[in-house]
Design a protein around this motif. Structure first.
Motif, PDB file in Angstrom:
ATOM      1  N   ILE A  12       0.833  -1.198   0.000  1.00  0.00           N
ATOM      2  CA  ILE A  12       0.000   0.000   0.000  1.00  0.00           C
ATOM      3  C   ILE A  12       0.872   1.253   0.000  1.00  0.00           C
ATOM      4  O   ILE A  12       0.607   2.216  -0.733  1.00  0.00           O
ATOM      5  CB  ILE A  12      -0.951   0.000   1.212  1.00  0.00           C
ATOM      6  N   SER A  13       1.929   1.238   0.782  1.00  0.00           N
ATOM      7  CA  SER A  13       2.816   2.401   0.860  1.00  0.00           C
ATOM      8  C   SER A  13       3.487   2.686  -0.472  1.00  0.00           C
ATOM      9  O   SER A  13       3.554   3.839  -0.915  1.00  0.00           O
ATOM     10  CB  SER A  13       3.881   2.187   1.942  1.00  0.00           C
ATOM     11  N   ILE A  14       3.979   1.640  -1.136  1.00  0.00           N
ATOM     12  CA  ILE A  14       4.676   1.863  -2.407  1.00  0.00           C
ATOM     13  C   ILE A  14       3.688   2.283  -3.488  1.00  0.00           C
ATOM     14  O   ILE A  14       4.018   3.088  -4.365  1.00  0.00           O
ATOM     15  CB  ILE A  14       5.471   0.608  -2.821  1.00  0.00           C
ATOM     16  N   GLY A  15       2.462   1.758  -3.442  1.00  0.00           N
ATOM     17  CA  GLY A  15       1.450   2.168  -4.415  1.00  0.00           C
ATOM     18  C   GLY A  15       1.081   3.633  -4.271  1.00  0.00           C
ATOM     19  O   GLY A  15       1.062   4.385  -5.264  1.00  0.00           O
ATOM     20  N   LEU A  16       0.794   4.049  -3.031  1.00  0.00           N
ATOM     21  CA  LEU A  16       0.460   5.450  -2.781  1.00  0.00           C
ATOM     22  C   LEU A  16       1.647   6.363  -3.058  1.00  0.00           C
ATOM     23  O   LEU A  16       1.494   7.459  -3.612  1.00  0.00           O
ATOM     24  CB  LEU A  16      -0.018   5.621  -1.341  1.00  0.00           C
ATOM     25  N   SER A  17       2.831   5.911  -2.699  1.00  0.00           N
ATOM     26  CA  SER A  17       4.034   6.729  -2.918  1.00  0.00           C
ATOM     27  C   SER A  17       4.305   6.930  -4.400  1.00  0.00           C
ATOM     28  O   SER A  17       4.757   8.001  -4.812  1.00  0.00           O
ATOM     29  CB  SER A  17       5.247   6.063  -2.258  1.00  0.00           C
ATOM     30  N   THR A  18       4.037   5.899  -5.204  1.00  0.00           N
ATOM     31  CA  THR A  18       4.220   6.036  -6.649  1.00  0.00           C
ATOM     32  C   THR A  18       3.255   7.068  -7.212  1.00  0.00           C
ATOM     33  O   THR A  18       3.628   7.901  -8.051  1.00  0.00           O
ATOM     34  CB  THR A  18       4.014   4.679  -7.342  1.00  0.00           C
ATOM     35  N   LEU A  19       2.015   7.024  -6.734  1.00  0.00           N
ATOM     36  CA  LEU A  19       1.009   7.978  -7.196  1.00  0.00           C
ATOM     37  C   LEU A  19       1.379   9.407  -6.807  1.00  0.00           C
ATOM     38  O   LEU A  19       1.456  10.309  -7.665  1.00  0.00           O
ATOM     39  CB  LEU A  19      -0.355   7.606  -6.610  1.00  0.00           C
ATOM     40  N   PHE A  20       1.616   9.631  -5.524  1.00  0.00           N
ATOM     41  CA  PHE A  20       1.939  10.976  -5.057  1.00  0.00           C
ATOM     42  C   PHE A  20       3.313  11.429  -5.573  1.00  0.00           C
ATOM     43  O   PHE A  20       3.514  12.608  -5.882  1.00  0.00           O
ATOM     44  CB  PHE A  20       1.917  11.033  -3.531  1.00  0.00           C
ATOM     45  N   GLY A  21       4.254  10.486  -5.646  1.00  0.00           N
ATOM     46  CA  GLY A  21       5.581  10.823  -6.141  1.00  0.00           C
ATOM     47  C   GLY A  21       5.563  11.259  -7.594  1.00  0.00           C
ATOM     48  O   GLY A  21       6.332  12.132  -7.997  1.00  0.00           O
ATOM     49  N   THR A  22       4.666  10.650  -8.381  1.00  0.00           N
ATOM     50  CA  THR A  22       4.531  11.057  -9.784  1.00  0.00           C
ATOM     51  C   THR A  22       4.070  12.505  -9.882  1.00  0.00           C
ATOM     52  O   THR A  22       4.593  13.284 -10.689  1.00  0.00           O
ATOM     53  CB  THR A  22       3.526  10.136 -10.508  1.00  0.00           C
ATOM     54  N   VAL A  23       3.106  12.876  -9.054  1.00  0.00           N
ATOM     55  CA  VAL A  23       2.610  14.262  -9.058  1.00  0.00           C
ATOM     56  C   VAL A  23       3.730  15.229  -8.686  1.00  0.00           C
ATOM     57  O   VAL A  23       3.963  16.238  -9.375  1.00  0.00           O
ATOM     58  CB  VAL A  23       1.429  14.410  -8.075  1.00  0.00           C
TER      59      VAL A  23
END
Length: 221
Positions: free
Chosen positions: A32-43
């Protein structure tokens, strides 16, 4: 008691199931952390690499500040200030910290895209959003996928902080609970050896998958 008898007490079905429950929680938090981090990190990466407004400075401040504060401190802060449950605090704190790292990984992927392709897309009348979605992001994620997977390995290992800070019963937490049931030096070494082997098998498998991707047809140019 012989070494074989001590080992038999460690390698039982109940003990293995107990540790696998901890591993399941470790992977749950990590995924969950890596999924959310990928999303927010992309932004954040897009803001930092392609924006010329105040959004760029917001991304820079977040990335540089969060990256230079230890993750364990974020765990303390988020747990104590926001009064979250242990699992939720673990997910949020790892997302906050890993987002900064992911943003830099993704920014590197964005920069790696050939400028000529962007210029060609502009000449065809594509908008900035269309260029980003159809040209830049697909190539960027292809280039940086191994780094993202490597970051996933880092998150899995770092979840061990959650036991010392939140007393969360992830993999290390489960192992320490079992440790209280055994007293001999041999049993302690066997249990920690088993713990190290579980971490190794999981992380080595993920790393091998990353190397396979790098060598696969996806990365041939």
């Amino acid at each position: 008691m012989t070494f074989q008898e001590q080992a038999a007490q460690i390698f039982t079905y109940n003990n293995m199931k107990f540790l696998m429950d901890g591993l399941g929680l470790t992977l749950y938090i990590s995924l969950i952390s890596i999924g959310l981090s990928t999303l927010f990190g992309t932004v954040l990466a897009i803001w930092r690499a392609r924006s010329k407004s105040i959004l760029r400075w917001i991304a820079i401040i977040y990335i540089e500040f969060v990256r230079n504060v230890p993750n364990i401190l974020w765990i303390f802060v988020i747990f104590l200030i926001f009064k979250l449950k242990s699992v939720e605090a673990g997910i949020v704190s790892f997302t906050v910290f890993t987002t900064a790292a992911m943003a830099e990984i993704i920014r590197g992927g964005l920069i790696s895209v050939n400028a000529g392709e962007i210029e060609a897309a502009e000449s065809q009348g594509l908008t900035n959003l269309q260029i980003l979605w159809h040209i830049i992001l697909p190539q960027a994620f292809r280039n940086m996928l191994p780094s993202i997977i490597s970051q996933f390995v880092t998150v899995i290992k770092d979840t061990s902080f959650l036991y010392s800070v939140l007393a969360l019963q992830e993999l290390l937490g489960k192992a320490n609970i079992l440790m209280g049931r055994y007293s001999t030096t041999e049993q302690v070494f066997l249990l920690y050896g088993l713990l190290a082997m579980i971490y190794f098998v999981v992380n080595f498998s993920i790393s091998s998958f990353s190397r396979h991707l790098e060598k696969s047809w996806i990365y041939t140019k």
